[in-house]
Write a protein that holds these residues in place. Structure first.
Motif, PDB file in Angstrom:
ATOM      1  N   ASP A  99     -20.923  20.044 -15.560  1.00 17.82           N
ATOM      2  CA  ASP A  99     -21.317  21.281 -16.494  1.00 17.82           C
ATOM      3  C   ASP A  99     -21.279  20.817 -18.052  1.00 17.82           C
ATOM      4  O   ASP A  99     -21.751  21.204 -18.909  1.00 17.82           O
ATOM      5  CB  ASP A  99     -20.350  22.375 -16.390  1.00 17.82           C
ATOM      6  N   VAL A 100     -20.305  19.959 -18.381  1.00 14.92           N
ATOM      7  CA  VAL A 100     -20.056  19.298 -19.756  1.00 14.92           C
ATOM      8  C   VAL A 100     -21.000  18.428 -20.327  1.00 14.92           C
ATOM      9  O   VAL A 100     -21.675  17.511 -19.479  1.00 14.92           O
ATOM     10  CB  VAL A 100     -18.825  18.674 -19.973  1.00 14.92           C
ATOM     11  N   TYR A 101     -21.775  18.668 -21.233  1.00 14.83           N
ATOM     12  CA  TYR A 101     -23.000  18.168 -21.701  1.00 14.83           C
ATOM     13  C   TYR A 101     -22.651  16.453 -22.025  1.00 14.83           C
ATOM     14  O   TYR A 101     -23.416  15.891 -21.450  1.00 14.83           O
ATOM     15  CB  TYR A 101     -23.343  18.585 -23.278  1.00 14.83           C
ATOM     16  N   GLU A 102     -21.400  16.200 -22.701  1.00 17.46           N
ATOM     17  CA  GLU A 102     -21.469  14.632 -22.858  1.00 17.46           C
ATOM     18  C   GLU A 102     -21.066  14.123 -21.347  1.00 17.46           C
ATOM     19  O   GLU A 102     -21.661  12.773 -21.326  1.00 17.46           O
ATOM     20  CB  GLU A 102     -20.186  14.508 -23.746  1.00 17.46           C
ATOM     21  N   HIS A 103     -20.575  14.814 -20.317  1.00 21.52           N
ATOM     22  CA  HIS A 103     -20.334  14.060 -19.231  1.00 21.52           C
ATOM     23  C   HIS A 103     -21.709  13.890 -18.507  1.00 21.52           C
ATOM     24  O   HIS A 103     -21.779  12.872 -17.700  1.00 21.52           O
ATOM     25  CB  HIS A 103     -19.475  15.065 -18.261  1.00 21.52           C
ATOM     26  N   ALA A 104     -22.630  14.927 -18.568  1.00 21.03           N
ATOM     27  CA  ALA A 104     -23.775  14.968 -17.802  1.00 21.03           C
ATOM     28  C   ALA A 104     -24.512  13.630 -18.335  1.00 21.03           C
ATOM     29  O   ALA A 104     -25.129  12.818 -17.692  1.00 21.03           O
ATOM     30  CB  ALA A 104     -24.605  16.218 -17.890  1.00 21.03           C
ATOM     31  N   PHE A 105     -24.597  13.302 -19.803  1.00 25.26           N
ATOM     32  CA  PHE A 105     -25.287  12.357 -20.277  1.00 25.26           C
ATOM     33  C   PHE A 105     -24.642  10.954 -19.938  1.00 25.26           C
ATOM     34  O   PHE A 105     -25.124   9.918 -20.179  1.00 25.26           O
ATOM     35  CB  PHE A 105     -25.487  12.613 -21.718  1.00 25.26           C
ATOM     36  N   LYS A 106     -23.183  11.100 -19.917  1.00 31.42           N
ATOM     37  CA  LYS A 106     -22.600   9.701 -19.509  1.00 31.42           C
ATOM     38  C   LYS A 106     -23.046   9.320 -17.955  1.00 31.42           C
ATOM     39  O   LYS A 106     -23.336   8.203 -17.922  1.00 31.42           O
ATOM     40  CB  LYS A 106     -21.106  10.020 -19.561  1.00 31.42           C
ATOM     41  N   VAL A 107     -23.330  10.204 -17.193  1.00 27.43           N
ATOM     42  CA  VAL A 107     -23.926   9.810 -15.855  1.00 27.43           C
ATOM     43  C   VAL A 107     -25.183   9.305 -16.048  1.00 27.43           C
ATOM     44  O   VAL A 107     -25.565   8.172 -15.448  1.00 27.43           O
ATOM     45  CB  VAL A 107     -23.868  11.174 -14.801  1.00 27.43           C
ATOM     46  N   ILE A 108     -26.129  10.162 -16.656  1.00 20.83           N
ATOM     47  CA  ILE A 108     -27.535   9.910 -16.910  1.00 20.83           C
ATOM     48  C   ILE A 108     -27.932   8.650 -17.671  1.00 20.83           C
ATOM     49  O   ILE A 108     -28.623   7.807 -17.042  1.00 20.83           O
ATOM     50  CB  ILE A 108     -28.194  10.848 -17.345  1.00 20.83           C
ATOM     51  N   GLY A 109     -27.247   8.309 -18.703  1.00 18.00           N
ATOM     52  CA  GLY A 109     -27.343   7.308 -19.681  1.00 18.00           C
ATOM     53  C   GLY A 109     -27.163   5.987 -18.992  1.00 18.00           C
ATOM     54  O   GLY A 109     -28.035   4.688 -19.386  1.00 18.00           O
ATOM     55  N   ASP A 110     -26.183   6.093 -18.116  1.00 11.87           N
ATOM     56  CA  ASP A 110     -25.834   4.638 -17.338  1.00 11.87           C
ATOM     57  C   ASP A 110     -26.688   4.353 -15.927  1.00 11.87           C
ATOM     58  O   ASP A 110     -26.305   3.574 -15.285  1.00 11.87           O
ATOM     59  CB  ASP A 110     -24.488   4.556 -17.097  1.00 11.87           C
ATOM     60  N   GLY A 111     -27.790   5.277 -15.811  1.00 16.69           N
ATOM     61  CA  GLY A 111     -28.225   5.244 -14.551  1.00 16.69           C
ATOM     62  C   GLY A 111     -29.400   4.268 -14.303  1.00 16.69           C
ATOM     63  O   GLY A 111     -29.894   3.878 -15.300  1.00 16.69           O
ATOM     64  N   VAL A 112     -30.015   4.216 -13.203  1.00 15.41           N
ATOM     65  CA  VAL A 112     -31.406   3.736 -13.093  1.00 15.41           C
ATOM     66  C   VAL A 112     -32.442   4.571 -12.671  1.00 15.41           C
ATOM     67  O   VAL A 112     -32.037   5.671 -11.870  1.00 15.41           O
ATOM     68  CB  VAL A 112     -31.302   2.831 -11.665  1.00 15.41           C
ATOM     69  N   ALA A 113     -33.693   4.568 -13.296  1.00 13.10           N
ATOM     70  CA  ALA A 113     -34.612   5.327 -13.057  1.00 13.10           C
ATOM     71  C   ALA A 113     -35.029   5.439 -11.414  1.00 13.10           C
ATOM     72  O   ALA A 113     -35.315   4.160 -11.004  1.00 13.10           O
ATOM     73  CB  ALA A 113     -36.003   5.120 -13.943  1.00 13.10           C
ATOM     74  N   VAL A 114     -34.957   6.480 -11.109  1.00  6.80           N
ATOM     75  CA  VAL A 114     -35.058   6.730  -9.217  1.00  6.80           C
ATOM     76  C   VAL A 114     -36.311   6.203  -8.878  1.00  6.80           C
ATOM     77  O   VAL A 114     -36.723   5.483  -8.007  1.00  6.80           O
ATOM     78  CB  VAL A 114     -35.032   8.300  -8.964  1.00  6.80           C
ATOM     79  N   PRO A 115     -37.709   6.599  -9.480  1.00  2.40           N
ATOM     80  CA  PRO A 115     -38.939   6.277  -9.134  1.00  2.40           C
ATOM     81  C   PRO A 115     -39.003   4.765  -9.113  1.00  2.40           C
ATOM     82  O   PRO A 115     -39.654   4.107  -8.370  1.00  2.40           O
ATOM     83  CB  PRO A 115     -39.882   6.725  -9.917  1.00  2.40           C
TER      84      PRO A 115
END
Length: 409
Positions: free
Chosen positions: A345-361
């Motif tokens: 729910d925390v904005y910064e936490h959400a982007f921490k997960v997304i920013g370090d991820g691999v594009a699913v497609p």
């Protein structure tokens, strides 16, 4: 069903891309936040929260078909510190040098006959050029010492989602594996093997160059969804900026960027763009500028380190100009995640997960074009070799039996 091990797993975007036809056997990350997100979306059974240096080969179970490692990029990125990987056996391993801990695990698996049939390494394209290509050379040499030959592709997520996100994927298989001709090329492809990769390969040792694979991904797909469809009029988790803040951001634009804004207004259509805050030289000093882009693509999503680095969007329709932060759900869509994917729910936490991820497609594309066909090719050739060995053994046994009969006669 093919099985895999997922290291530096983050929120499990590799798992999302491999899909239900591949089975996760083990996953690992040391970050409690990311592990919690992984568990929220995939369950707690496979994910282990621990430093990879402490992971034991016994934790990994039976031999898996694939090991995937999206090891940290901080010391390999052009925006990073250039520290590289450090030495394999030294005490100067960096954050990106956790790659060596992964290799240590693969060595242990090899010693017990459990080295995965395919190894995939994912990182930023800076890996190809940082320190004159020496880090890339070290990675390929490490795979060579495992008895594996490598190939690599550079894939930009912009072929699949409206986000510019280039990553290099190094894919390795056993040197003895027989690969179907359709999966490799005689020469590099301009889309998947850009000049930095070609130059990096030329710097490899003679043995590694000789064994190198120019992997065949075929033609690049055409992007079907633009940023205009991702950015919502009624976002969840963020608010539109007050008019005063939008006016401030516009006021920080250069003449060139104001011209882009004017052109968007004059179109009369709903035009969605991105806003970036950059420090730029001006009249002998450095000032903060707002830069706008209306290409229909978002820039590469990263983990924000401050307010200025947060991704922003601008929506123009005639004289109306609105600005705000990119919403977490929109960022998730830019990574190709489904709407049911659960983020903090925390904005910064959400982007921490997304920013370090691999594009699913991108993962799904590699699975369909390379990973599944590679595994099928490896197992088919292994089955053929086993069958031939059995026929040879039977023939030898039959000849021996006949010889014994002749002696009796």
């Amino acid at each position: 069903m093919p099985s895999y091990l997922e290291f530096f797993a983050g929120g499990g975007m590799v798992r999302a891309g491999l899909g239900g036809r591949w089975k996760c056997q083990f996953a690992n990350d040391f970050d409690p936040l990311k592990v919690q997100v992984y568990a929220d979306n995939w369950g707690e059974k496979e994910i282990l929260e621990d430093d990879i240096h402490k992971v034991e080969a016994e934790d990994l179970g039976r031999r898996a078909d694939l090991a995937w490692a999206s090891f940290p990029c901080q010391d390999l990125s052009t925006a990073g510190n250039g520290l590289g990987l450090g030495q394999a056996n030294g005490g100067d391993r960096t954050r990106s040098g956790t790659f060596w801990a992964f290799i240590d695990l693969m060595k242990e698996l090899k010693a017990t006959g459990r080295l995965p049939r395919i190894v995939v390494l994912e990182n930023v394209v800076g890996l190809l050029t940082i320190n004159g290509g020496e880090e890339f050379k070290a990675v390929v040499a490490a795979l060579d010492r495992l008895g594996m030959r490598a190939g690599a592709v550079v894939v930009d997520a912009r072929h699949f989602v409206p986000q510019s996100r280039q990553r290099v994927f190094i894919i390795a298989v056993s040197k003895t594996a027989k690969i179907a001709d359709a999966l490799v090329r005689d020469e590099p492809h301009p889309t998947w093997h850009p000049d930095p990769l070609v130059r990096a390969v030329h710097k490899l040792s003679g043995k590694c160059r000789e064994q190198w694979m120019w992997l065949n991904l075929g033609a690049a797909p055409e992007l079907k969804k633009t940023l205009n469809k991702i950015v919502k009029s009624n976002p969840v988790g963020v608010d539109w900026h007050p008019p005063a803040e939008t006016k401030r951001l516009v006021g920080m634009m250069s003449d060139e960027n104001r011209k882009k804004l004017a052109e968007a207004k004059s179109s009369g259509k709903r035009v969605v763009g991105t806003l970036s805050l950059r420090m730029r030289p001006s009249n002998g000093r450095t000032i903060q500028r707002t830069e706008v882009c209306f290409r229909g693509l978002a820039g590469c999503l990263r983990t924000p380190k401050g307010g200025g680095s947060r991704p922003r969007v601008i929506v123009v329709k005639g004289a109306s100009v609105r600005t705000r932060l990119l919403a977490p759900a929109e960022a998730a869509a830019l990574m190709g995640l489904k709407s049911k994917y659960r983020l903090p729910d925390v904005y910064e936490h959400a982007f921490k997960v997304i920013g370090d991820g691999v594009a699913v497609p991108v993962v799904s594309f590699l699975r369909g074009k390379l990973l599944t066909p590679l595994l099928r090719s490896i197992k088919k050739s292994r089955a053929a070799d086993d069958s031939k060995a059995r026929r040879v053994a039977r023939g030898s046994s039959e000849r021996k039996r006949r010889g014994q009969l002749e002696l009796r006669v």
